[in-house]
Design an enzyme around this catalytic site. Sequence first.
Site, PDB file in Angstrom:
ATOM      1  N   GLU A 199      -5.638  -7.619  10.276  1.00  0.00           N
ATOM      2  CA  GLU A 199      -4.505  -8.550  10.380  1.00  0.00           C
ATOM      3  C   GLU A 199      -3.318  -7.932  11.106  1.00  0.00           C
ATOM      4  OE1 GLU A 199      -3.232  -5.939   7.123  1.00  0.00           O
ATOM      5  OE2 GLU A 199      -5.146  -6.754   7.750  1.00  0.00           O
ATOM      6  N   HIS A 208      -6.873  -2.360   9.211  1.00  0.00           N
ATOM      7  CA  HIS A 208      -6.239  -3.643   8.905  1.00  0.00           C
ATOM      8  C   HIS A 208      -6.410  -4.607  10.067  1.00  0.00           C
ATOM      9  CE1 HIS A 208      -4.051  -2.853   5.084  1.00  0.00           C
ATOM     10  NE2 HIS A 208      -4.201  -1.605   5.470  1.00  0.00           N
ATOM     11  N   GLY A 260      -4.382  -2.211  -0.852  1.00  0.00           N
ATOM     12  CA  GLY A 260      -3.544  -1.859  -1.985  1.00  0.00           C
ATOM     13  C   GLY A 260      -3.333  -0.358  -2.062  1.00  0.00           C
ATOM     14  N   CYS A 287      -9.397  -2.233   3.564  1.00  0.00           N
ATOM     15  CA  CYS A 287      -8.681  -1.033   3.135  1.00  0.00           C
ATOM     16  C   CYS A 287      -9.117  -0.618   1.723  1.00  0.00           C
ATOM     17  CB  CYS A 287      -7.174  -1.248   3.244  1.00  0.00           C
ATOM     18  SG  CYS A 287      -6.222   0.288   3.239  1.00  0.00           S
ATOM     19  N   LEU A 288      -8.263  -0.772   0.712  1.00  0.00           N
ATOM     20  CA  LEU A 288      -8.660  -0.442  -0.659  1.00  0.00           C
ATOM     21  C   LEU A 288      -9.885  -1.248  -1.068  1.00  0.00           C
ATOM     22  CD1 LEU A 288      -8.125   1.034  -3.363  1.00  0.00           C
ATOM     23  CD2 LEU A 288      -6.591  -0.854  -3.978  1.00  0.00           C
ATOM     24  N   GLY A 348      -4.864   6.669   2.437  1.00  0.00           N
ATOM     25  CA  GLY A 348      -4.934   8.097   2.162  1.00  0.00           C
ATOM     26  C   GLY A 348      -6.272   8.505   1.575  1.00  0.00           C
ATOM     27  N   TYR A 349      -7.176   7.525   1.384  1.00  0.00           N
ATOM     28  CA  TYR A 349      -8.521   7.774   0.876  1.00  0.00           C
ATOM     29  C   TYR A 349      -9.526   7.197   1.865  1.00  0.00           C
ATOM     30  CZ  TYR A 349      -6.419   9.080  -3.579  1.00  0.00           C
ATOM     31  OH  TYR A 349      -5.676   9.698  -4.547  1.00  0.00           O
ATOM     32  N   GLN A 396     -12.984   0.425   0.094  1.00  0.00           N
ATOM     33  CA  GLN A 396     -13.331   1.576  -0.740  1.00  0.00           C
ATOM     34  C   GLN A 396     -13.941   1.135  -2.070  1.00  0.00           C
ATOM     35  OE1 GLN A 396      -9.470   3.393  -0.972  1.00  0.00           O
ATOM     36  NE2 GLN A 396      -9.354   3.699   1.247  1.00  0.00           N
ATOM     37  N   ASN A 427      -3.406   2.145   7.182  1.00  0.00           N
ATOM     38  CA  ASN A 427      -2.542   2.701   6.137  1.00  0.00           C
ATOM     39  C   ASN A 427      -3.409   3.054   4.934  1.00  0.00           C
ATOM     40  OD1 ASN A 427      -0.653   3.377   4.231  1.00  0.00           O
ATOM     41  ND2 ASN A 427       0.099   1.302   3.922  1.00  0.00           N
ATOM     42  N   SER A 460       0.818  -1.214   0.000  1.00  0.00           N
ATOM     43  CA  SER A 460       0.000   0.000   0.000  1.00  0.00           C
ATOM     44  C   SER A 460       0.853   1.267   0.000  1.00  0.00           C
ATOM     45  CB  SER A 460      -0.945   0.009   1.211  1.00  0.00           C
ATOM     46  OG  SER A 460      -1.881  -1.039   1.124  1.00  0.00           O
ATOM     47  N   GLY A 471      -2.963   3.619  -3.932  1.00  0.00           N
ATOM     48  CA  GLY A 471      -3.548   4.498  -4.936  1.00  0.00           C
ATOM     49  C   GLY A 471      -4.996   4.879  -4.709  1.00  0.00           C
TER      50      GLY A 471
END
Length: 353
Positions: A330, A328, A217, A244-245, A288-289, A248, A286, A45, A219
């Site tokens: 995990e 996360h 992941g 996480c990603l 940023g979105y 989203q 972790n 990530s 981006g």
Amino acid sequence: MKAFIYLEDGTKLEGKSFGSDNTVIGELVFNTGMTGYQEVLTDPSYREQIVIMTYPMIGNYGINKDDNESNEVQVKAFIVREYSVIPSHYESINTIDNFLKENNIPGVYDVDTRMLTKRIRNSGSMKCLITTKELKDYKNLIDSYQLPKDIVSMVSRNLKEYFPGNNYKVGILDLGLKKGIENNLKKMGCSVIIYPYNTTKDEIMDDNIDVLLLSNGPGDPKENLKVIDLAKDMMGTLPLWGICLGHQILALALGGDTYKMKFGHRGSNHPVMNIETGKILISSQNHGYAVKDESLSAGIIKTYTNINDDTLEGFDYPDYNIKAVQFHPEEGPGPIDGHIIFKEWLDSLKEVE
């Protein structure tokens, strides 16, 4: 050797070089963890990001053979206040300096990481150039840099992998998968099939899995158009999970919206609250979105919220057996409070049978 840090807002700092001495440009972010630097360095990530560690001493317990979250260092560069030249730990097999050199990753130390962190907190994440050369035209170099649009393709695996077990068969779509997610499911006895990010629905359905997990992941989630379409197509055919990603992307597939945060959440000490029970978990994060919670449609249940800033940290959509969290569970690194998520998610599959 001298090292220089140039920011897109015109800030220039001089420090000292460790690791490799090449020149790189990336997005500058910070991580608040006191430990776990090896996991941070190898977390997919962080691809294309330059990471500041806010804890002042990094590298004191060295590098071991077990804590990598992927097969390579993922960060673009690493900034610390001070690093340990001679680590002390019985599992240590390498120094952080050598580890960065072996992976061709530049590092900078002996700089005011507190000032840099406060700069990001006040102004937001920004582009940054790291070099061992004093440059005059750094502004043009920074301005011309753009984060790659296909960043997930850079961190996903190329081939499907299968790990047999004696529990549910869990498929994982690798968008930048951390090994900690895979390992937690294996420890719970699951058969695990890991797919490249561009795997088709038919290929996934042919494996007769019980659930598909969309992984973490790097981006902007909105750039993963094919993955969003895949998530839409998979809805209603089998349960879906997201971390996480993946959280989203599932929100976007359900018609929700995401936005770029000012400086994100990165560290191993982020409190999140279970909205139903009021119980607090200390989580590893972790990202940023984030998902705009007001964009979620009727029927979607908000399950977790961030104590620090009230951002959405999880949701369920019972109609389609969808469960997702932004943090996360995990860990890797961080506290194990979130491990309960995997148990709850696996237990929920019994209701689907």
